[in-house]
Design an enzyme around this catalytic site. Structure first.
Site, PDB file in Angstrom:
ATOM      1  N   THR A  94     -25.254   9.074 -34.046  1.00 63.57           N
ATOM      2  CA  THR A  94     -24.122   8.235 -33.657  1.00 63.57           C
ATOM      3  C   THR A  94     -23.618   7.329 -34.766  1.00 63.57           C
ATOM      4  OG1 THR A  94     -25.592   6.494 -32.843  1.00 63.57           O
ATOM      5  CG2 THR A  94     -24.918   8.202 -31.276  1.00 63.57           C
ATOM      6  N   MET A 152     -24.539   5.995 -39.192  1.00 65.08           N
ATOM      7  CA  MET A 152     -25.442   6.048 -40.333  1.00 65.08           C
ATOM      8  C   MET A 152     -26.532   4.991 -40.162  1.00 65.08           C
ATOM      9  SD  MET A 152     -23.970   8.533 -41.673  1.00 65.08           S
ATOM     10  CE  MET A 152     -25.050   8.737 -43.096  1.00 65.08           C
ATOM     11  N   GLU A 212       1.371   3.771   2.058  1.00 67.33           N
ATOM     12  CA  GLU A 212       2.142   4.084   3.253  1.00 67.33           C
ATOM     13  C   GLU A 212       3.362   3.174   3.391  1.00 67.33           C
ATOM     14  OE1 GLU A 212      -2.292   4.306   4.523  1.00 67.33           O
ATOM     15  OE2 GLU A 212      -1.085   3.393   2.937  1.00 67.33           O
ATOM     16  N   HIS A 239       0.838  -1.191   0.000  1.00 65.41           N
ATOM     17  CA  HIS A 239       0.000   0.000   0.000  1.00 65.41           C
ATOM     18  C   HIS A 239       0.878   1.247   0.000  1.00 65.41           C
ATOM     19  CE1 HIS A 239      -3.828  -2.161   1.696  1.00 65.41           C
ATOM     20  NE2 HIS A 239      -3.364  -2.700   0.588  1.00 65.41           N
ATOM     21  N   SER A 282     -29.692 -11.345 -24.333  1.00 66.45           N
ATOM     22  CA  SER A 282     -30.848 -12.023 -23.743  1.00 66.45           C
ATOM     23  C   SER A 282     -31.253 -13.303 -24.461  1.00 66.45           C
ATOM     24  CB  SER A 282     -32.045 -11.069 -23.682  1.00 66.45           C
ATOM     25  OG  SER A 282     -32.405 -10.649 -24.984  1.00 66.45           O
ATOM     26  N   ARG A 314      -6.044  -1.075 -25.504  1.00 64.39           N
ATOM     27  CA  ARG A 314      -4.884  -1.166 -26.387  1.00 64.39           C
ATOM     28  C   ARG A 314      -3.851  -0.156 -25.901  1.00 64.39           C
ATOM     29  NH1 ARG A 314      -9.475  -1.688 -29.559  1.00 64.39           N
ATOM     30  NH2 ARG A 314      -9.535   0.524 -30.160  1.00 64.39           N
TER      31      ARG A 314
END
Length: 374
Positions: free
Chosen positions: A166, A168, A56, A54, A240, A212
């Site tokens: 967002t 075509m 500390e 950690h 689903s 990446r």
């Protein structure tokens, strides 16, 4: 107890150090530590990876016992009081005989939650809490939410044209945004525990949804790129009807893919989670609870089409909405940003803009749900 300008400078440095672990610490929080004596910097440390030292302990390890004795430790998060894969940081500070600990915030982990402070005080160490607390909260939003609400912090990423489209109508979408924005998205992926997408996106784009490292555009001398590459986020596909192809690219990548379905059995060799569904689709709340409890996910990035992203927004299951607006126009027949069924003005969802900046030629807008509380 008052704090000085020097205290603020040291804590600011500790927070900068904590951010160096933002791509690799999960499921642990990001923590930084600065040790000083007589207003002189002695050592620094930060947490890099779960199971390793950690902040500390990493800072203390750079000093001799004589240097540490009587010093002040600045820590962004309450020193842990319990022993897990590593020892107690509160006990390490006590054993080192520091005289003062300045901490930004209390640990929300029920295993700690004030116990670290109590240990330090019982040992006669002066403890100051709350210095630059908001900045400390900001770097651990996901960890805090998982600990306090048993759900991960959900960030939805969207890219759109100036006219709010967002892709075509055919589904073609590469590329709306420029290379700088795509690097920025890679950094969002790298800092996330899981990436959620819909089966539609996989069937249309055959996405890999990996980090990446060559596209992150970060300093290799500052960050551990091999470790980032090794720690691939969990990939979650909402499917689903069990349509995920066995040869999908997402299944051929390093790391794990979780197929979330309501079908009787999985159709591919992926980890499978069966959840109930309704007319709104897969139970997203149950999914988030599973990711927090079973996968220890602090933060989730939703990278999906208009339908899945719209479901998260419509159900109020998000904390931040990150929108990359490109300087281009796709036209009215192109696909919308979100699929949400709203008929009345009274149904609108208000958002709060918390950040805006240019990423290359694209404008990144970050919004927060009005009711969001970390």
């Amino acid at each position: 107890m008052q704090t000085s300008v020097f205290d603020h400078q040291c804590m600011a440095h500790a927070i900068r150090l904590a951010k160096l672990g933002r791509f690799t610490t999960t499921p642990n929080p990001n923590v930084g530590c600065v040790i000083t004596k007589d207003q002189q910097l002695l050592a620094t440390g930060y947490h890099l990876r779960a199971g390793q030292g950690h902040a500390e302990v990493n800072a203390l390890a750079k000093l001799t016992a004589e240097q540490i004795k009587g010093s002040t430790a600045y820590v962004t998060l309450e020193p842990c009081s319990h022993t897990g894969r590593t020892g107690s940081c509160a006990q390490a500070l006590i054993d080192a005989q520091v005289s003062r600990v300045v901490c930004a915030m209390q640990d929300p982990n029920p295993q700690v939650a004030g116990r670290g402070f109590s240990m330090l005080k019982a040992a006669g160490i002066e403890v100051q809490q709350g210095l630059m607390e908001q900045q400390a909260l900001d770097i651990n939003k996901g960890f805090i939410k998982r600990m306090t609400q048993q759900r991960p912090f959900v960030r939805i990423k969207l890219a759109m044209s100036l006219d709010g489209r967002t892709a075509m109508q055919s589904g073609e979408s590469q590329w709306i945004t420029g290379p700088s924005a795509r690097s920025d998205v890679q950094r969002l992926r790298a800092s996330s525990c899981a990436i959620v997408t819909g089966i539609g996106s996989i069937l249309e784009d055959d996405s890999s949804l990996t980090v990446r490292v060559n596209e992150l555009d970060i300093d290799a001398h500052t960050y551990d790129l091999p470790l980032i590459d090794q720690r691939q986020p969990l990939r979650v596909v909402l499917d689903s009807k069990g349509r995920l192809p066995a040869d999908a690219k997402i299944l051929q990548q390093p790391g794990r893919t979780l197929q979330v379905t309501t079908a009787d059995s999985a159709t591919v060799s992926a980890d499978t989670l069966l959840l109930d569904s309704s007319d709104k689709g897969i139970d997203l709340m149950a999914l988030l609870e599973h990711l927090a409890e079973k996968e220890a996910c602090n933060s989730v990035l939703v990278e999906a089409g208009a339908k899945v992203a719209g479901s998260f927004v419509e159900q109020g299951l998000f904390d931040e909405l990150v929108v990359y607006m490109a300087p281009t126009i796709l036209g009215s027949t192109a696909r919308p940003l979100l699929e949400i069924d709203k008929q009345l003005m009274s149904q609108q969802q208000r958002l709060t803009l918390i950040d805006k900046r240019f990423i290359g030629d694209d404008l990144r807008l970050t919004y927060q749900a009005v009711s969001t509380a970390v």
